[in-house]
Design an enzyme around this catalytic site. Structure first.
Site, PDB file in Angstrom:
ATOM      1  N   GLY A   7     -22.906 -15.259 -23.460  1.00 48.24           N
ATOM      2  CA  GLY A   7     -23.044 -15.852 -22.124  1.00 48.24           C
ATOM      3  C   GLY A   7     -22.148 -15.040 -21.210  1.00 48.24           C
ATOM      4  O   GLY A   7     -20.963 -14.818 -21.505  1.00 48.24           O
TER       5      GLY A   7
ATOM      6  N   TYR B   8     -34.687 -15.873 -24.863  1.00 51.60           N
ATOM      7  CA  TYR B   8     -33.888 -17.080 -24.622  1.00 51.60           C
ATOM      8  C   TYR B   8     -34.489 -18.360 -25.200  1.00 51.60           C
ATOM      9  O   TYR B   8     -35.692 -18.561 -25.150  1.00 51.60           O
ATOM     10  CB  TYR B   8     -33.740 -17.320 -23.117  1.00 51.60           C
TER      11      TYR B   8
ATOM     12  N   ARG C  55     -33.156 -21.719 -24.017  1.00 52.23           N
ATOM     13  CA  ARG C  55     -32.117 -22.355 -23.201  1.00 52.23           C
ATOM     14  C   ARG C  55     -32.678 -23.338 -22.186  1.00 52.23           C
ATOM     15  O   ARG C  55     -31.913 -23.866 -21.380  1.00 52.23           O
ATOM     16  CB  ARG C  55     -31.295 -21.269 -22.501  1.00 52.23           C
TER      17      ARG C  55
ATOM     18  N   ARG D 223     -31.412 -11.711 -13.786  1.00 51.70           N
ATOM     19  CA  ARG D 223     -32.177 -11.968 -15.012  1.00 51.70           C
ATOM     20  C   ARG D 223     -33.623 -12.258 -14.653  1.00 51.70           C
ATOM     21  O   ARG D 223     -33.954 -13.359 -14.217  1.00 51.70           O
ATOM     22  CB  ARG D 223     -31.566 -13.136 -15.790  1.00 51.70           C
TER      23      ARG D 223
ATOM     24  N   GLY E 232     -22.223   5.830 -15.763  1.00 55.18           N
ATOM     25  CA  GLY E 232     -20.918   5.404 -15.286  1.00 55.18           C
ATOM     26  C   GLY E 232     -20.977   4.399 -14.158  1.00 55.18           C
ATOM     27  O   GLY E 232     -21.915   3.604 -14.067  1.00 55.18           O
TER      28      GLY E 232
ATOM     29  N   GLY F  48     -21.555  -4.972 -19.090  1.00 54.53           N
ATOM     30  CA  GLY F  48     -21.274  -5.261 -17.688  1.00 54.53           C
ATOM     31  C   GLY F  48     -20.215  -6.352 -17.529  1.00 54.53           C
ATOM     32  O   GLY F  48     -19.408  -6.313 -16.586  1.00 54.53           O
ATOM     33  N   ASP F  49     -20.204  -7.299 -18.438  1.00 52.63           N
ATOM     34  CA  ASP F  49     -19.218  -8.387 -18.362  1.00 52.63           C
ATOM     35  C   ASP F  49     -17.810  -7.854 -18.643  1.00 52.63           C
ATOM     36  O   ASP F  49     -16.835  -8.270 -18.012  1.00 52.63           O
ATOM     37  CB  ASP F  49     -19.570  -9.490 -19.359  1.00 52.63           C
TER      38      ASP F  49
ATOM     39  N   ASP G 147     -21.238  -9.248 -27.704  1.00 51.53           N
ATOM     40  CA  ASP G 147     -21.032  -8.955 -26.285  1.00 51.53           C
ATOM     41  C   ASP G 147     -19.600  -8.568 -25.935  1.00 51.53           C
ATOM     42  O   ASP G 147     -19.378  -7.848 -24.966  1.00 51.53           O
ATOM     43  CB  ASP G 147     -21.394 -10.180 -25.442  1.00 51.53           C
TER      44      ASP G 147
END
Ligand code: KDG
Length: 319
Positions: A37, A109, A111, A173, A235, A261-262, A298
Site C-alpha cells: 500500500g 486488486y 480491494r 492508478r 532517474g 516511487g514510495d 515494496d
C-alpha cells in the site's frame, strides 16, 4: 505546537501476494506475502531512514489486518491511530511480474469494499494529525473511495492549517479511476501541497505534458514549492523554488519495481525534514529507488541511512 512525529501518511494498506516466478498469474504456483500500500510503504521507508513516522488507515479485524499491523510495528511505525473494521476484509493484490512487459509488474486488486476503503472523516484524530511535521498521501488514497478521499482532503487541510508540510504523490492508478473523474480531485490536492511527486507518464496522460520541462511546469503551476518528476530507470528531476536538479540511478536488474516511487518519496521527505542538500537528496532517492527494484516487495529493499552511505561511497563491505 509540540510535534512528536516527523511524518504521518494516510491511505489503504494492502497485503501483496507477489508471484515467486515471472509470467501469467494463472500459471504461478508460489507467492510471497508482503505488506504494501503506497502510504504504508512511505511510512516504513521513512522510518528506516530515521524519521519518526505514523500510518493512518482502516484495517480489517482479520488475519491479513494483523499481518499489516505487525509489519508496521516491526518497522517502528506508530500505529496508534489505526482503526479496525469488524465487518469488511483487509484488501489485497497480486503482483504479476515480467509479463506481458519484461522487467515490469502489474497489480491485480482485490480491494472493492475493503476495510481500507471504509475510512471516514470521523475516523480522523485531529490531535494526532497535529503531532506531525509533515503529512503525505497519494492519488491512490483519493481513488479508493469517496469517503477515504473526503478524509484525505480534511486531513490535508487540517495539517496545513497547523503549518505542517503537505506532500502529495500523484501516483495515478488507471485500474481505480479515469483521468476525467480524477482531475478535479488531483488538482485540489496539488493546490494544497508544498511537495509534489509525479511520474512522467502520469504528467503526460493527466496534464498533456510531452517533455520533462513541460511536466515540471504543469505540476509547478499548481503552486507547490518543490516538485519531483520520477522517470523510472532514467532517474528523477527535482525543482526547488525554480532551481532544477537531476539524478540518474545506478544500472540494475529489476526484479519488481512496485514501491520504488514510495521509497523515492520517503527519501525526498527525509531530505526536506532533515535539511539535506537537494542534490544529495535526489541522488539518495534514486539509489534507494533502484535498491527497492532489485528485490521483491515494496519496501524491503530500503536501506537505513548508514547502509545507504556505505553503498553510495563504495565502503560497503561485502565479505
Ligand atoms: O506504490 C506501490 C503500490 O502501488 C502498491 O503497494 C499497492 O497501493 C497500492 C496500489 O493501490 O497500487
Amino acid at each position: 505546537v509540540s510535534r512528536s512525529l516527523d511524518l504521518i501518511t494516510l491511505g489503504e494498506a494492502l497485503v501483496q501476494m507477489n508471484a515467486a516466478t515471472t509470467g501469467r498469474i494463472r500459471h504461478v504456483q508460489m507467492f510471497e506475502k508482503h505488506a504494501a500500500g503506497s502510504e504504508l510503504n512511505t511510512a516504513i521507508a521513512g522510518a528506516r531512514l530515521g524519521l519518526a513516522t505514523g500510518w493512518i488507515g482502516r484495517l480489517g479485524a482479520d488475519e491479513l489486518g494483523e499481518f499489516l499491523l505487525a509489519s508496521l510495528r516491526a518497522e517502528g511505525v506508530d500505529t496508534s491511530a489505526i482503526v479496525f473494521d469488524n465487518s469488511a476484509p483487509t484488501g489485497m493484490f497480486l503482483v504479476q511480474r515480467g509479463y506481458p512487459l519484461p522487467g515490469d509488474s502489474s497489480s491485480i486488486y482485490y480491494r472493492v469494499d475493503s476495510a481500507g476503503s471504509r475510512f471516514y472523516v470521523e475516523d480522523l484524530d485531529v490531535d494526532y494529525l497535529g503531532r506531525a511535521r509533515a503529512l503525505h498521501l497519494s492519488g491512490v488514497s483519493l481513488a479508493v473511495s469517496a469517503s477515504l478521499r473526503e478524509a484525505c482532503f480534511e486531513a490535508m487541510e487540517t495539517a496545513k492549517a497547523s503549518d505542517a508540510l503537505i506532500s502529495f504523490d500523484v501516483n495515478f492508478r488507471y485500474k481505480l479511476w479515469d483521468v476525467r473523474e480524477a482531475r478535479p480531485h488531483l488538482e485540489r490536492a496539488l493546490r494544497c501541497a508544498d511537495l509534489v511527486f509525479c511520474g512522467l507518464k502520469d504528467a503526460e496522460r493527466i496534464f498533456g505534458a510531452s517533455a520533462e520541462e513541460q511536466a515540471l511546469e504543469a505540476v509547478s503551476a499548481f503552486g507547490p514549492s518543490q516538485v519531483v518528476l520520477a522517470m523510472g530507470a532514467r532517474g528523477a528531476l527535482l525543482s526547488v523554488d525554480g532551481s532544477c536538479y537531476r539524478a540518474v540511478p545506478p544500472d540494475i536488474q529489476v526484479i519488481d519495481a512496485t514501491g520504488a516511487g514510495d521509497a523515492l518519496a520517503a527519501t525526498v521527505l527525509s531530505g526536506r525534514l532533515k535539511g539535506w542538500d537537494p542534490q544529495v537528496t535526489l541522488d539518495r532517492a534514486c539509489t534507494i529507488g533502484s535498491m527497492v527494484c532489485s528485490v521483491s516487495g515494496d519496501y524491503e529493499g530500503v536501506p537505513t541511512l548508514a547502509e545507504l552511505e556505505r553503498v553510495m561511497d563504495g565502503s560497503w563491505v561485502a565479505r
